[in-house]
Design an enzyme around this catalytic site. Structure first.
Site, PDB file in Angstrom:
ATOM      1  N   CYS A   1     -37.096 -22.321  19.613  1.00  0.00           N
ATOM      2  CA  CYS A   1     -36.916 -21.145  18.899  1.00  0.00           C
ATOM      3  C   CYS A   1     -35.813 -20.503  19.172  1.00  0.00           C
ATOM      4  CB  CYS A   1     -38.326 -20.163  19.427  1.00  0.00           C
ATOM      5  SG  CYS A   1     -38.026 -18.622  18.179  1.00  0.00           S
ATOM      6  N   LEU A   2     -34.958 -19.911  18.260  1.00  0.00           N
ATOM      7  CA  LEU A   2     -33.724 -19.223  18.589  1.00  0.00           C
ATOM      8  C   LEU A   2     -33.874 -18.148  19.429  1.00  0.00           C
ATOM      9  CD1 LEU A   2     -31.744 -19.522  15.341  1.00  0.00           C
ATOM     10  CD2 LEU A   2     -31.197 -20.796  17.320  1.00  0.00           C
TER      11      LEU A   2
ATOM     12  N   GLY B   1     -34.840 -22.553  11.261  1.00  0.00           N
ATOM     13  CA  GLY B   1     -35.214 -21.300  10.550  1.00  0.00           C
ATOM     14  C   GLY B   1     -35.078 -20.039  11.282  1.00  0.00           C
TER      15      GLY B   1
ATOM     16  N   HIS C   1     -44.091 -15.993  13.015  1.00  0.00           N
ATOM     17  CA  HIS C   1     -43.128 -14.873  13.461  1.00  0.00           C
ATOM     18  C   HIS C   1     -43.244 -13.633  12.852  1.00  0.00           C
ATOM     19  CE1 HIS C   1     -40.282 -16.411  16.194  1.00  0.00           C
ATOM     20  NE2 HIS C   1     -39.867 -17.296  15.538  1.00  0.00           N
TER      21      HIS C   1
ATOM     22  N   GLN D   1     -36.781 -11.584  14.120  1.00  0.00           N
ATOM     23  CA  GLN D   1     -35.948 -12.102  15.148  1.00  0.00           C
ATOM     24  C   GLN D   1     -34.376 -11.479  15.187  1.00  0.00           C
ATOM     25  OE1 GLN D   1     -36.695 -16.352  13.971  1.00  0.00           O
ATOM     26  NE2 GLN D   1     -36.251 -16.770  16.087  1.00  0.00           N
TER      27      GLN D   1
ATOM     28  N   HIS E   1     -43.855 -22.224  11.941  1.00  0.00           N
ATOM     29  CA  HIS E   1     -43.194 -21.582  12.849  1.00  0.00           C
ATOM     30  C   HIS E   1     -42.824 -20.271  12.397  1.00  0.00           C
ATOM     31  CE1 HIS E   1     -40.506 -21.528  16.605  1.00  0.00           C
ATOM     32  NE2 HIS E   1     -40.116 -20.497  15.885  1.00  0.00           N
ATOM     33  N   GLU E   2     -41.885 -20.233  11.322  1.00  0.00           N
ATOM     34  CA  GLU E   2     -41.325 -19.069  10.884  1.00  0.00           C
ATOM     35  C   GLU E   2     -42.490 -18.024  10.232  1.00  0.00           C
ATOM     36  OE1 GLU E   2     -38.557 -18.646  11.647  1.00  0.00           O
ATOM     37  OE2 GLU E   2     -38.122 -20.763  12.067  1.00  0.00           O
TER      38      GLU E   2
HETATM   39 NI    NI Z   1     -38.737 -18.800  16.068  1.00  0.00          NI
END
Ligand code: NI
Length: 166
Positions: free
Chosen positions: A90-91, A46, A136, A51, A132-133
């Site tokens: 997480c990216l 995701g 953010h 991000q 998680h998303e």
């Molecule tokens: Ni993330």
């Protein structure tokens, strides 16, 4: 469509509360398309707009069952139940994993790119991903929930165990 740079932990835009989307216009479509392309290239589960430095309540999530990307605009969790604890990455925190406890089931209400409201539900991994998303979008990272990062050996053990369980 274009690839966007994924910002990393420590950059301000990851700690800000994002604003709701009010205009469903070509600029939004470009953002969504770019999020999908950037996520696809990075190979994550995701990706949220902050991000890539955009402080709007927008994220995309990979649906592993259909292998399609779900676009979520102004999403909120309207029901959650159960509990799961597992490794999360997480990216924006590349190469690291930590154990996070999340609800095992969530129902999400969101708008699509045309502004229509819809609901969807998820269990297990995708429920974790929704949580998680969405986090953010309020300026939070999973690292706030962990005591420490996992070692490479621990990460390997978790994923091989999951495969074993089928
Ligand atoms: Ni993330």
């Amino acid at each position: 469509m274009a690839l966007r740079r994924i910002v990393e932990q420590g950059e301000d835009c990851l700690n800000k509360k994002c604003r709701p989307v009010t205009e469903f216009n070509p600029r939004l479509y470009t953002l969504l398309d770019d999020l999908v392309e950037t996520l696809s290239e990075a190979g994550g589960a995701g990706l949220a707009a902050p991000q890539v430095g955009v402080l709007r309540r927008v994220c995309v999530v990979m649906d592993e069952e259909t292998e399609e990307y779900i676009e979520l605009i102004n999403p909120k969790i309207i029901f959650q139940s159960g509990e799961q604890t597992g490794p999360e990455g997480c990216l924006s925190v590349p190469g690291k994993w930590g154990l996070v406890t999340r609800p095992n089931y969530v129902r999400v209400q969101a708008q699509d790119r045309n502004g229509s409201w819809f609901e969807l539900e998820g269990e297990g991994l995708i429920a974790r991903c929704f949580c998680h998303e969405l986090e953010h979008l309020d300026g939070h990272l999973y690292t706030e929930h962990i005591d420490r990062f996992l070692t490479d050996e621990e990460v390997e053990a978790y994923f091989s165990q999951e495969e074993g369980e089928g």
